[in-house]
Design a protein around this motif. Structure first.
Motif, PDB file in Angstrom:
ATOM      1  N   PHE A   6       0.871  -1.183   0.000  1.00  0.00           N
ATOM      2  CA  PHE A   6       0.000   0.000   0.000  1.00  0.00           C
ATOM      3  C   PHE A   6       0.902   1.227   0.000  1.00  0.00           C
ATOM      4  CE2 PHE A   6      -4.425   1.347   1.198  1.00  0.00           C
ATOM      5  CZ  PHE A   6      -4.193   2.716   1.201  1.00  0.00           C
ATOM      6  N   VAL A   7       0.767   2.071  -1.022  1.00  0.00           N
ATOM      7  CA  VAL A   7       1.604   3.274  -1.093  1.00  0.00           C
ATOM      8  C   VAL A   7       0.854   4.448  -0.487  1.00  0.00           C
ATOM      9  CG1 VAL A   7       2.993   4.776  -2.554  1.00  0.00           C
ATOM     10  CG2 VAL A   7       2.613   2.387  -3.232  1.00  0.00           C
ATOM     11  N   ILE A   8       1.439   5.060   0.524  1.00  0.00           N
ATOM     12  CA  ILE A   8       0.850   6.236   1.155  1.00  0.00           C
ATOM     13  C   ILE A   8       1.993   7.241   1.293  1.00  0.00           C
ATOM     14  CG2 ILE A   8       1.067   5.056   3.414  1.00  0.00           C
ATOM     15  CD1 ILE A   8      -1.305   6.778   4.361  1.00  0.00           C
ATOM     16  N   PRO A   9       2.095   8.179   0.326  1.00  0.00           N
ATOM     17  CA  PRO A   9       3.275   9.053   0.305  1.00  0.00           C
ATOM     18  C   PRO A   9       3.541   9.730   1.641  1.00  0.00           C
ATOM     19  CG  PRO A   9       1.999   9.342  -1.690  1.00  0.00           C
ATOM     20  CD  PRO A   9       1.191   8.438  -0.792  1.00  0.00           C
ATOM     21  N   PHE A  10       2.496  10.345   2.187  1.00  0.00           N
ATOM     22  CA  PHE A  10       2.626  11.039   3.464  1.00  0.00           C
ATOM     23  C   PHE A  10       1.408  10.694   4.312  1.00  0.00           C
ATOM     24  CE2 PHE A  10       4.708  13.479   0.157  1.00  0.00           C
ATOM     25  CZ  PHE A  10       6.003  13.498   0.660  1.00  0.00           C
ATOM     26  N   ALA A  11       1.480  11.050   5.605  1.00  0.00           N
ATOM     27  CA  ALA A  11       0.410  10.682   6.536  1.00  0.00           C
ATOM     28  C   ALA A  11      -0.804  11.593   6.395  1.00  0.00           C
ATOM     29  CB  ALA A  11       0.942  10.717   7.968  1.00  0.00           C
ATOM     30  N   PHE A  12      -1.389  11.627   5.192  1.00  0.00           N
ATOM     31  CA  PHE A  12      -2.619  12.402   4.998  1.00  0.00           C
ATOM     32  C   PHE A  12      -3.790  11.628   5.592  1.00  0.00           C
ATOM     33  CE2 PHE A  12      -0.532  13.881   0.850  1.00  0.00           C
ATOM     34  CZ  PHE A  12       0.039  14.978   1.484  1.00  0.00           C
ATOM     35  N   GLU A  13      -4.716  12.354   6.255  1.00  0.00           N
ATOM     36  CA  GLU A  13      -5.786  11.673   6.983  1.00  0.00           C
ATOM     37  C   GLU A  13      -6.636  10.779   6.072  1.00  0.00           C
ATOM     38  OE1 GLU A  13      -6.026  10.963  10.068  1.00  0.00           O
ATOM     39  OE2 GLU A  13      -7.836   9.840   9.539  1.00  0.00           O
ATOM     40  N   THR A  14      -6.984  11.295   4.866  1.00  0.00           N
ATOM     41  CA  THR A  14      -7.843  10.484   3.993  1.00  0.00           C
ATOM     42  C   THR A  14      -7.153   9.190   3.595  1.00  0.00           C
ATOM     43  OG1 THR A  14      -8.709  12.531   3.123  1.00  0.00           O
ATOM     44  CG2 THR A  14      -9.247  10.567   1.889  1.00  0.00           C
ATOM     45  N   SER A  15      -5.880   9.298   3.205  1.00  0.00           N
ATOM     46  CA  SER A  15      -5.148   8.090   2.809  1.00  0.00           C
ATOM     47  C   SER A  15      -5.031   7.125   3.979  1.00  0.00           C
ATOM     48  CB  SER A  15      -3.752   8.452   2.313  1.00  0.00           C
ATOM     49  OG  SER A  15      -3.815   9.406   1.287  1.00  0.00           O
ATOM     50  N   GLY A  31       1.837  -4.404   3.593  1.00  0.00           N
ATOM     51  CA  GLY A  31       3.097  -3.698   3.795  1.00  0.00           C
ATOM     52  C   GLY A  31       2.913  -2.277   3.282  1.00  0.00           C
ATOM     53  N   VAL A  32       3.621  -1.329   3.881  1.00  0.00           N
ATOM     54  CA  VAL A  32       3.419   0.070   3.518  1.00  0.00           C
ATOM     55  C   VAL A  32       4.681   0.651   2.885  1.00  0.00           C
ATOM     56  CG1 VAL A  32       3.048   2.387   4.469  1.00  0.00           C
ATOM     57  CG2 VAL A  32       1.632   0.488   5.238  1.00  0.00           C
ATOM     58  N   ILE A  33       4.466   1.399   1.803  1.00  0.00           N
ATOM     59  CA  ILE A  33       5.543   2.150   1.154  1.00  0.00           C
ATOM     60  C   ILE A  33       5.230   3.630   1.384  1.00  0.00           C
ATOM     61  CG2 ILE A  33       6.632   2.723  -1.054  1.00  0.00           C
ATOM     62  CD1 ILE A  33       5.740  -0.085  -2.045  1.00  0.00           C
ATOM     63  N   SER A  34       6.142   4.370   2.002  1.00  0.00           N
ATOM     64  CA  SER A  34       5.862   5.789   2.249  1.00  0.00           C
ATOM     65  C   SER A  34       7.146   6.598   2.288  1.00  0.00           C
ATOM     66  CB  SER A  34       5.108   5.960   3.575  1.00  0.00           C
ATOM     67  OG  SER A  34       5.934   5.605   4.659  1.00  0.00           O
ATOM     68  N   ALA A  35       6.988   7.913   2.110  1.00  0.00           N
ATOM     69  CA  ALA A  35       8.119   8.822   2.280  1.00  0.00           C
ATOM     70  C   ALA A  35       8.251   9.183   3.751  1.00  0.00           C
ATOM     71  CB  ALA A  35       7.910  10.076   1.437  1.00  0.00           C
ATOM     72  N   ASP A  36       7.121   9.205   4.459  1.00  0.00           N
ATOM     73  CA  ASP A  36       7.147   9.454   5.897  1.00  0.00           C
ATOM     74  C   ASP A  36       7.666   8.216   6.622  1.00  0.00           C
ATOM     75  OD1 ASP A  36       6.314  12.045   6.239  1.00  0.00           O
ATOM     76  OD2 ASP A  36       4.177  11.561   6.383  1.00  0.00           O
ATOM     77  N   PRO A  37       8.375   8.409   7.728  1.00  0.00           N
ATOM     78  CA  PRO A  37       8.757   7.232   8.529  1.00  0.00           C
ATOM     79  C   PRO A  37       7.506   6.575   9.111  1.00  0.00           C
ATOM     80  CG  PRO A  37       9.320   9.296   9.662  1.00  0.00           C
ATOM     81  CD  PRO A  37       8.838   9.676   8.296  1.00  0.00           C
ATOM     82  N   LEU A  38       7.629   5.279   9.418  1.00  0.00           N
ATOM     83  CA  LEU A  38       6.453   4.507   9.855  1.00  0.00           C
ATOM     84  C   LEU A  38       5.796   5.115  11.092  1.00  0.00           C
ATOM     85  CD1 LEU A  38       4.681   2.043   9.400  1.00  0.00           C
ATOM     86  CD2 LEU A  38       6.317   0.684  10.701  1.00  0.00           C
TER      87      LEU A  38
END
Ligand SMILES: Nc1ncnc2c1ncn2[C@@H]1O[C@H](COP(=O)(O)OP(=O)(O)O)[C@@H](O)[C@H]1O
Ligand SMILES: [Mg+2]
Length: 407
Positions: A6-15, A31-38
């Protein structure tokens, strides 16, 4: 057991809300792919993910490929690569193609993302839509204007949130715009004839290319009018009945449009105009769930969790079509005045006294909050009732009585 990246670039509430729904499914490892740390995604999510891979640029398909392969080492072979953000849809498709994963193809993702290409595809398929021109020079722009007349709308080729989108009513405005941003081959300008009509969305589910379910919502007024008028607060209404003859033209055009653009399995968000004579004109289509609280509104109208339904759909390829039980609507609270910070929210008590029992969800603007540049404003109130007129009136009451001040 199905394994999903699941790609979630940043911790946006909707995503995050869509991600939580994916995590709640049984028989699914995420598993999560993101630019933000977990840890930025919150402790609950951090505890429940089966893997995490950090990327520098989440919109880069190459990085998504590397990340998916990295995740596979942590949690086993990945079977789905998904994400909800509009700007992700093309890189996701590109990465899926390299990895041999099922999902929307690159060609189809481009049809949804590039507004000029989208309209070419729609017009070829006979779907009613605005005439448009991707002008590569001022001369091309002028030739198109001579053909369609005023007003016109100019917008970015891959825009979102009505940013940098303008209605031009006078020839002088057009000349000014062409002088300020002269179209060129490297930076073309998308121009569309202005469509009059009531703006709506058509949010629908396809499974294996078949349209199986659709919801309609009405925007009052249009997002562009909201942005052009500081004092207007936007509303979205989901009428109780959407199966009748009033929406037959969009059901037909919507089905045709999704087939032409290449929708396979997913929840997509279409915008369209209802002309005075009832005809439907398709405006734009996104290959992702709707934003602006519309997934939440659908959940209230259908008394079903549409976030979870989306996750089941894109991960498990199944969808149980819920029935609409209520009308629902959102009134968006938006600051007005000169300043760039929210200083007051007035009229809440009166609105509460008038429509309190209908309210199912509220997000109030916070004092000191930076003013939003979006037509969604800084907060919202969601109401629901079995009767459409009751919801419609409540929305009008809220936007006329509640006043958000910026100073
Ligand atoms: N051809 C058009 N005629 C009339 N209004 C339009 C037209 N194109 C866009 N708009 C207005 O501008 C808004 C934003 O344009 P849209 O194409 O939906 O881009 P975005 O991806 O930014 O939402 C729409 O919601 C609508 O109100
Ligand atoms: Mg739009």
């Amino acid at each position: 057991m199905r394994t999903v990246a699941f790609v979630i670039p940043f911790a946006f509430e909707t995503s995050l809300r869509f991600l939580r729904s994916a995590l709640s499914l049984s028989g699914v490892r995420v598993g999560v792919i993101s630019a933000d740390p977990l840890d930025r995604l919150g402790p609950e999510i951090a505890r429940r993910v089966a893997g995490h891979w950090r990327v520098n640029d989440p919109l880069n398909a190459g990085e998504l490929v590397q990340a998916t392969r990295g995740l596979a080492k942590q949690m086993g072979s990945v079977e789905r690569l998904v994400g909800v953000l509009e700007q992700l849809q093309v890189p996701l498709a590109q990465a899926r193609e390299v990895l041999g994963l099922p999902g929307l193809s690159v060609e189809a993702a481009l049809n949804f993302r590039d507004k000029a290409r989208m309209k070419d595809v729609l017009r070829r398929a006979g779907v009613p839509c605005a005439r448009h021109c991707l002008a590569r020079s001022p001369a091309e722009a002028k030739a198109f204007l001579a053909e369609v007349g005023l007003p016109v709308v100019i917008k970015p080729q891959a825009g979102a949130g009505a940013k940098n989108t303008f209605r031009l009513d006078a020839a002088s405005q057009v000349l000014e715009a062409l002088a300020a941003f002269p179209p060129s081959a490297a930076s073309p300008t998308l121009i569309e004839e202005f469509v009059t009509g009531r703006e709506h969305s058509f949010d629908s589910v396809c499974v294996g290319g078949e349209l199986v379910w659709a919801s309609v919502s009405r925007y009052t007024p249009s997002p562009l009018e909201v942005l052009q008028n500081d004092w207007i607060q936007w509303t979205v209404l989901l009428p109780r009945e959407v199966g009748g003859p009033e929406f037959e033209p969009i059901r037909r055009a919507g089905r045709q449009a999704l087939a032409a653009l290449g929708m396979t399995t997913g929840l997509s968000h279409m915008e369209w105009f209802q002309r005075d004579d009832g005809r439907a004109v398709v405006s734009e289509v996104a290959a992702r769930p709707p934003g602006a609280q519309i997934t939440t509104l659908m959940s209230y109208a259908y008394d079903a969790d549409l976030y979870r339904a989306w996750a089941k759909l894109v991960i498990g390829d199944t969808f149980e079509a819920p029935e609409r039980k209520y009308a629902a609507g959102a009134a968006y609270l938006r600051g007005q005045g000169q300043g760039d910070r929210i200083t007051a929210v007035r009229g809440l008590e009166r609105a509460q006294a008038a429509v309190g029992p209908l309210v199912v969800e509220v997000k109030l603007p916070r004092m000191g909050q930076a003013r939003s540049s979006s037509y969604e404003g800084e907060g919202y109130v969601i109401v629901r009732h079995p009767r459409t007129e009751v919801v419609q009136e409540a929305l009008q009451t809220i936007v006329t009585q509640v006043r958000v001040e910026a100073g």
